[in-house]
Design a protein around this motif. Structure first.
Motif, PDB file in Angstrom:
ATOM      1  N   GLY A 128       2.381  -9.510  -5.770  1.00 34.67           N
ATOM      2  CA  GLY A 128       3.236  -8.350  -5.517  1.00 34.67           C
ATOM      3  C   GLY A 128       3.398  -7.444  -6.716  1.00 34.67           C
ATOM      4  N   PHE A 129       3.167  -7.949  -7.897  1.00 30.08           N
ATOM      5  CA  PHE A 129       3.312  -7.121  -9.112  1.00 30.08           C
ATOM      6  C   PHE A 129       2.190  -6.088  -9.255  1.00 30.08           C
ATOM      7  CE2 PHE A 129       0.960 -10.933 -10.202  1.00 30.08           C
ATOM      8  CZ  PHE A 129      -0.123 -10.455 -10.922  1.00 30.08           C
ATOM      9  N   ILE A 130       1.117  -6.232  -8.445  1.00 35.05           N
ATOM     10  CA  ILE A 130       0.037  -5.266  -8.475  1.00 35.05           C
ATOM     11  C   ILE A 130       0.413  -4.097  -7.569  1.00 35.05           C
ATOM     12  CG2 ILE A 130      -2.390  -4.830  -7.877  1.00 35.05           C
ATOM     13  CD1 ILE A 130      -2.989  -7.706  -8.549  1.00 35.05           C
ATOM     14  N   SER A 131       0.358  -2.921  -8.122  1.00 38.58           N
ATOM     15  CA  SER A 131       0.700  -1.753  -7.296  1.00 38.58           C
ATOM     16  C   SER A 131      -0.480  -0.793  -7.241  1.00 38.58           C
ATOM     17  CB  SER A 131       1.917  -1.034  -7.873  1.00 38.58           C
ATOM     18  OG  SER A 131       1.664  -0.600  -9.177  1.00 38.58           O
ATOM     19  N   ARG A 132      -0.587  -0.099  -6.126  1.00 42.49           N
ATOM     20  CA  ARG A 132      -1.648   0.871  -5.910  1.00 42.49           C
ATOM     21  C   ARG A 132      -1.276   2.168  -6.616  1.00 42.49           C
ATOM     22  NH1 ARG A 132      -4.695   0.850  -0.469  1.00 42.49           N
ATOM     23  NH2 ARG A 132      -3.890  -1.204  -0.689  1.00 42.49           N
ATOM     24  N   VAL A 133      -2.224   2.767  -7.338  1.00 40.41           N
ATOM     25  CA  VAL A 133      -1.939   3.996  -8.069  1.00 40.41           C
ATOM     26  C   VAL A 133      -2.568   5.172  -7.364  1.00 40.41           C
ATOM     27  CG1 VAL A 133      -2.176   5.188 -10.288  1.00 40.41           C
ATOM     28  CG2 VAL A 133      -1.914   2.720 -10.213  1.00 40.41           C
ATOM     29  N   SER A 150     -19.931  -1.286  -0.818  1.00 41.08           N
ATOM     30  CA  SER A 150     -19.801  -0.200   0.158  1.00 41.08           C
ATOM     31  C   SER A 150     -18.355  -0.052   0.611  1.00 41.08           C
ATOM     32  CB  SER A 150     -20.708  -0.466   1.361  1.00 41.08           C
ATOM     33  OG  SER A 150     -20.344  -1.702   1.945  1.00 41.08           O
ATOM     34  N   LEU A 151     -17.504  -0.977   0.213  1.00 40.67           N
ATOM     35  CA  LEU A 151     -16.093  -0.974   0.568  1.00 40.67           C
ATOM     36  C   LEU A 151     -15.308  -0.152  -0.447  1.00 40.67           C
ATOM     37  CD1 LEU A 151     -14.399  -2.388   2.755  1.00 40.67           C
ATOM     38  CD2 LEU A 151     -13.990  -4.215   1.129  1.00 40.67           C
ATOM     39  N   ALA A 152     -14.545   0.836   0.021  1.00 36.13           N
ATOM     40  CA  ALA A 152     -13.745   1.663  -0.875  1.00 36.13           C
ATOM     41  C   ALA A 152     -12.536   0.864  -1.361  1.00 36.13           C
ATOM     42  CB  ALA A 152     -13.293   2.924  -0.168  1.00 36.13           C
ATOM     43  N   LEU A 153     -12.220   0.980  -2.642  1.00 34.89           N
ATOM     44  CA  LEU A 153     -11.114   0.224  -3.234  1.00 34.89           C
ATOM     45  C   LEU A 153      -9.780   0.543  -2.568  1.00 34.89           C
ATOM     46  CD1 LEU A 153     -11.919  -1.671  -5.438  1.00 34.89           C
ATOM     47  CD2 LEU A 153     -10.911  -0.151  -7.114  1.00 34.89           C
ATOM     48  N   GLU A 154      -9.593   1.796  -2.127  1.00 34.74           N
ATOM     49  CA  GLU A 154      -8.322   2.210  -1.509  1.00 34.74           C
ATOM     50  C   GLU A 154      -8.056   1.502  -0.195  1.00 34.74           C
ATOM     51  OE1 GLU A 154     -10.947   5.051  -1.590  1.00 34.74           O
ATOM     52  OE2 GLU A 154     -10.594   4.536  -3.672  1.00 34.74           O
ATOM     53  N   THR A 155      -9.110   0.995   0.439  1.00 37.33           N
ATOM     54  CA  THR A 155      -8.939   0.372   1.763  1.00 37.33           C
ATOM     55  C   THR A 155      -8.632  -1.115   1.684  1.00 37.33           C
ATOM     56  OG1 THR A 155     -11.301  -0.068   1.948  1.00 37.33           O
ATOM     57  CG2 THR A 155     -10.515   2.057   2.806  1.00 37.33           C
ATOM     58  N   ILE A 156      -8.686  -1.691   0.514  1.00 33.86           N
ATOM     59  CA  ILE A 156      -8.461  -3.136   0.370  1.00 33.86           C
ATOM     60  C   ILE A 156      -6.970  -3.435   0.490  1.00 33.86           C
ATOM     61  CG2 ILE A 156      -8.626  -5.117  -1.188  1.00 33.86           C
ATOM     62  CD1 ILE A 156     -11.159  -3.876  -2.326  1.00 33.86           C
ATOM     63  N   GLN A 157      -6.638  -4.410   1.339  1.00 38.61           N
ATOM     64  CA  GLN A 157      -5.261  -4.876   1.519  1.00 38.61           C
ATOM     65  C   GLN A 157      -5.137  -6.255   0.879  1.00 38.61           C
ATOM     66  OE1 GLN A 157      -2.738  -3.144   2.992  1.00 38.61           O
ATOM     67  NE2 GLN A 157      -4.177  -1.446   3.211  1.00 38.61           N
ATOM     68  N   ILE A 158      -4.172  -6.407  -0.032  1.00 38.48           N
ATOM     69  CA  ILE A 158      -3.971  -7.694  -0.701  1.00 38.48           C
ATOM     70  C   ILE A 158      -2.947  -8.482   0.110  1.00 38.48           C
ATOM     71  CG2 ILE A 158      -3.210  -8.844  -2.813  1.00 38.48           C
ATOM     72  CD1 ILE A 158      -4.081  -6.301  -4.329  1.00 38.48           C
ATOM     73  N   PRO A 159      -3.314  -9.658   0.586  1.00 38.18           N
ATOM     74  CA  PRO A 159      -2.369 -10.463   1.375  1.00 38.18           C
ATOM     75  C   PRO A 159      -1.157 -10.883   0.532  1.00 38.18           C
ATOM     76  CG  PRO A 159      -4.612 -11.343   1.506  1.00 38.18           C
ATOM     77  CD  PRO A 159      -4.615 -10.281   0.475  1.00 38.18           C
ATOM     78  N   ALA A 160       0.025 -10.855   1.124  1.00 37.46           N
ATOM     79  CA  ALA A 160       1.266 -11.233   0.437  1.00 37.46           C
ATOM     80  C   ALA A 160       1.230 -12.703   0.035  1.00 37.46           C
ATOM     81  CB  ALA A 160       2.478 -10.946   1.327  1.00 37.46           C
ATOM     82  N   SER A 161       0.491 -13.526   0.779  1.00 33.70           N
ATOM     83  CA  SER A 161       0.427 -14.959   0.499  1.00 33.70           C
ATOM     84  C   SER A 161      -0.207 -15.269  -0.857  1.00 33.70           C
ATOM     85  CB  SER A 161      -0.339 -15.666   1.617  1.00 33.70           C
ATOM     86  OG  SER A 161      -1.664 -15.169   1.664  1.00 33.70           O
TER      87      SER A 161
END
Length: 171
Positions: A166-171, A151-162
């Motif tokens: 960082g090489f993953i970017s949102r498209v 039920s969670l939209a992929l656009e709303t997911i925040q990846i923690p910096a820890s």
């Protein structure tokens, strides 16, 4: 649970039918009654557990038909026609084997005549089924897992910096 029950019922049906096809002492009217009663108990259990739509009952169909074959009259052309239409889950080889092994247990029953078995074979000769006699008791149905979307939209997911992603970017 439905998949496990279906697999267990298939194994019960396959092993029982294979024993029926290999043992002359199992091919009598009374054994047919006993098998049919036991299968009806399994069907009742499925109903009680609300598992009738699991496909388990369908896996018992060859065994049910073999038990019915032991119980029906086996004399006239009408009987042969009824057997051919009733036993659609059994192969021709299985039907003929049960009829050949049929053993009367009392004086009211008679052996199945060779001419009756020939009549069955003639009626079933155009049937396109396996020549296999025994059921594969080791057959395993594929396991399927239901897809449950998040039920969670992929656009709303925040990846923690820890996590160091960082090489993953949102498209």
């Amino acid at each position: 649970i439905k998949q496990v029950v279906k697999q267990m019922f298939y194994i019960i049906g396959a092993v029982t039918l294979n024993n029926l096809l290999l043992r002359k002492d199992m091919c009598s009217w009374s054994k047919g009654m006993q098998i049919r009663y036991n299968v009806s108990q399994l069907e009742e259990w499925l109903r009680d557990k609300n598992l009738m739509n699991s496909g388990a009952k369908e896996t018992l169909e060859p065994l049910i038909q073999a038990a019915q074959l032991l119980q029906v009259k086996k004399k006239t052309d009408e009987d042969a026609e009824a057997i051919c239409s009733m036993c659609n889950a059994l192969t021709t080889a299985q039907i003929v084997k049960v009829l050949n092994l049929y053993t009367p247990v009392n004086e009211f029953e008679e052996r199945v005549l060779v001419s009756f078995i020939r009549a069955i074979q003639i009626r079933l000769r155009d049937r396109k089924d396996s020549p296999q006699l025994l059921m594969d008791a080791k057959h395993i149905f594929p396991v399927t897992f239901p897809f449950n979307p998040s039920s969670l939209a992929l656009e709303t997911i925040q990846i923690p910096a820890s996590l160091g992603l960082g090489f993953i970017s949102r498209v």
